[in-house]
Scaffold this motif. Structure first.
Motif, short mmCIF file in Angstrom:
data_model
loop_
_atom_site.label_atom_id
_atom_site.label_comp_id
_atom_site.label_asym_id
_atom_site.label_seq_id
_atom_site.Cartn_x
_atom_site.Cartn_y
_atom_site.Cartn_z
N LEU A 76 19.30 18.01 96.91
CA LEU A 76 20.33 17.82 95.94
C LEU A 76 21.57 18.81 96.21
N VAL A 80 25.44 18.33 96.04
CA VAL A 80 26.21 18.99 94.96
C VAL A 80 27.40 19.81 95.49
N ALA A 121 21.39 35.16 90.36
CA ALA A 121 21.42 33.98 89.46
C ALA A 121 22.13 32.88 89.88
N HIS A 122 23.03 32.93 90.97
CA HIS A 122 23.51 31.69 91.79
C HIS A 122 22.49 31.65 93.05
N VAL A 124 19.18 31.65 92.73
CA VAL A 124 18.16 30.97 92.21
C VAL A 124 18.37 29.42 91.85
N TRP A 125 19.66 29.27 91.41
CA TRP A 125 20.16 27.99 91.10
C TRP A 125 20.23 27.12 92.38
N SER A 128 16.68 26.45 93.56
CA SER A 128 16.17 25.12 92.53
C SER A 128 16.62 23.98 93.12
N LEU A 129 17.94 23.76 93.56
CA LEU A 129 18.44 22.34 94.07
C LEU A 129 18.04 22.22 95.47
N VAL A 132 14.72 20.26 96.18
CA VAL A 132 14.55 19.11 95.89
C VAL A 132 15.29 18.11 96.85
N LYS B 117 16.49 17.19 87.32
CA LYS B 117 16.66 18.37 88.28
C LYS B 117 17.67 19.19 88.33
N MET B 118 18.91 18.68 87.69
CA MET B 118 20.03 19.71 87.63
C MET B 118 19.96 20.41 86.49
N ALA B 121 17.61 23.46 87.63
CA ALA B 121 18.57 24.38 88.32
C ALA B 121 19.44 25.31 87.17
N HIS B 122 19.74 24.63 86.13
CA HIS B 122 20.43 25.22 85.00
C HIS B 122 19.54 26.44 84.30
N VAL B 124 16.84 27.78 85.70
CA VAL B 124 16.59 29.02 86.21
C VAL B 124 17.57 30.03 86.30
N TRP B 125 18.65 29.40 86.20
CA TRP B 125 20.01 30.28 86.40
C TRP B 125 20.07 31.06 85.09
N SER B 128 17.30 33.80 85.00
CA SER B 128 17.62 34.89 85.88
C SER B 128 18.71 36.04 85.09
N LEU B 129 19.62 35.35 84.44
CA LEU B 129 20.57 36.24 83.70
C LEU B 129 20.02 36.79 82.34
#
Lengths: 166, 166
Positions: A76, A80, A121-122, A124-125, A128-129, A132, B117-118, B121-122, B124-125, B128-129
């Motif tokens: 993904l 993206v 944070a970016h 881990v984002w 995550s994608l 998958v 899934k999207m 990802a948000h 986990v972002w 993290s913060l």
């Protein structure tokens, strides 16, 4: 912080293409009709997936798009970032170095802790994608999905025996 | 997918305010001068942190901004979402329900796996913060930072004995 609306389009188009029989393709027009999307704009967006190595495009009367790699090899994240680019949402312009409070250069050898945490944070984002794949997405669809997708996406323009009947 | 440029401003302003002595404040003008930022726009942005409960604003000649809570109780996520809102970057417009390939309603009872899934990802972002507080940020600064920040941020306009000297 918004992803383009076309992100959804391309995630779905790639998922649909992943359900075609090997060697078959779907055109931008077919995909646009399948999802009721604006064909010229979708065609342009599909090219960004070609550039990213997610799809390949073939030309000619039977030309169209297909996956450039196995579904398990396409994430993904790749889709993206093909749409939106890979740059991080947080931009550090080093304001710590400006104004009355400007830090001296020797105190700026390390990255700003705020920039570090935003980058984390970016990361881990992205992770995550990246975890998958299209194969994971296909595994979540009902067993009847691929046959239905093939029939509705490419069936009408190329049903079995179409040439013989005309 | 971009966060506003002011995200950096507010992360730094909140970090600076976290270094002031309890009970003291800094004005938008002082913060703007400290970081060489446009004061009117910064003032507006600081209000968004007040609305979010991160800062409190006091009025009057000695008025200004201070943290509304302890640094350990303020996370980077709260600051970022005060600036940019909390909505997720990916928008699912349910294109699976439209066009020639539209799925029947009974196949759409579950959320689309791509949207799931999207959203993950948000999540986990955000996680993290949310795991980083201003206290964590302060702990990473050199020991001399708070005294320097206090002196340069609020010192020149209100040094000890200023009134007596004028």
């Amino acid at each position: 912080m918004k992803l383009p609306v076309s992100t959804e389009w391309l995630l779905h188009c790639a998922t649909s293409l992943a359900q075609l029989e090997p060697g078959t393709t779907a055109s931008a027009a077919q995909l646009a009709e399948y999802y009721d999307l604006p064909a010229p704009y979708l065609a342009k967006q599909l090219q960004s997936l070609v550039k990213a190595g997610v799809l390949s495009a073939t030309t000619g009367p039977r030309g169209g798009f297909r996956l450039a790699r196995e579904p398990a090899e396409i994430t993904l994240l790749q889709i993206v970032e093909a749409v939106d680019g890979a740059s991080a949402p947080y931009e550090c312009r080093e304001i710590r170095r400006q104004g009355r409070g400007a830090l001296p250069a020797e105190e700026c050898r390390q990255a700003c802790i705020l920039a570090v945490k935003m980058a984390e944070a970016h990361r881990v984002w992205r992770g995550s994608l990246a975890a998958v794949s299209l194969a994971d997405v296909l595994a979540d669809l009902p067993p009847s999905a691929p046959a239905r997708t093939r029939s509705l996406l490419t069936g009408q323009t190329r049903p079995p025996g179409e040439d013989a009947l005309r």
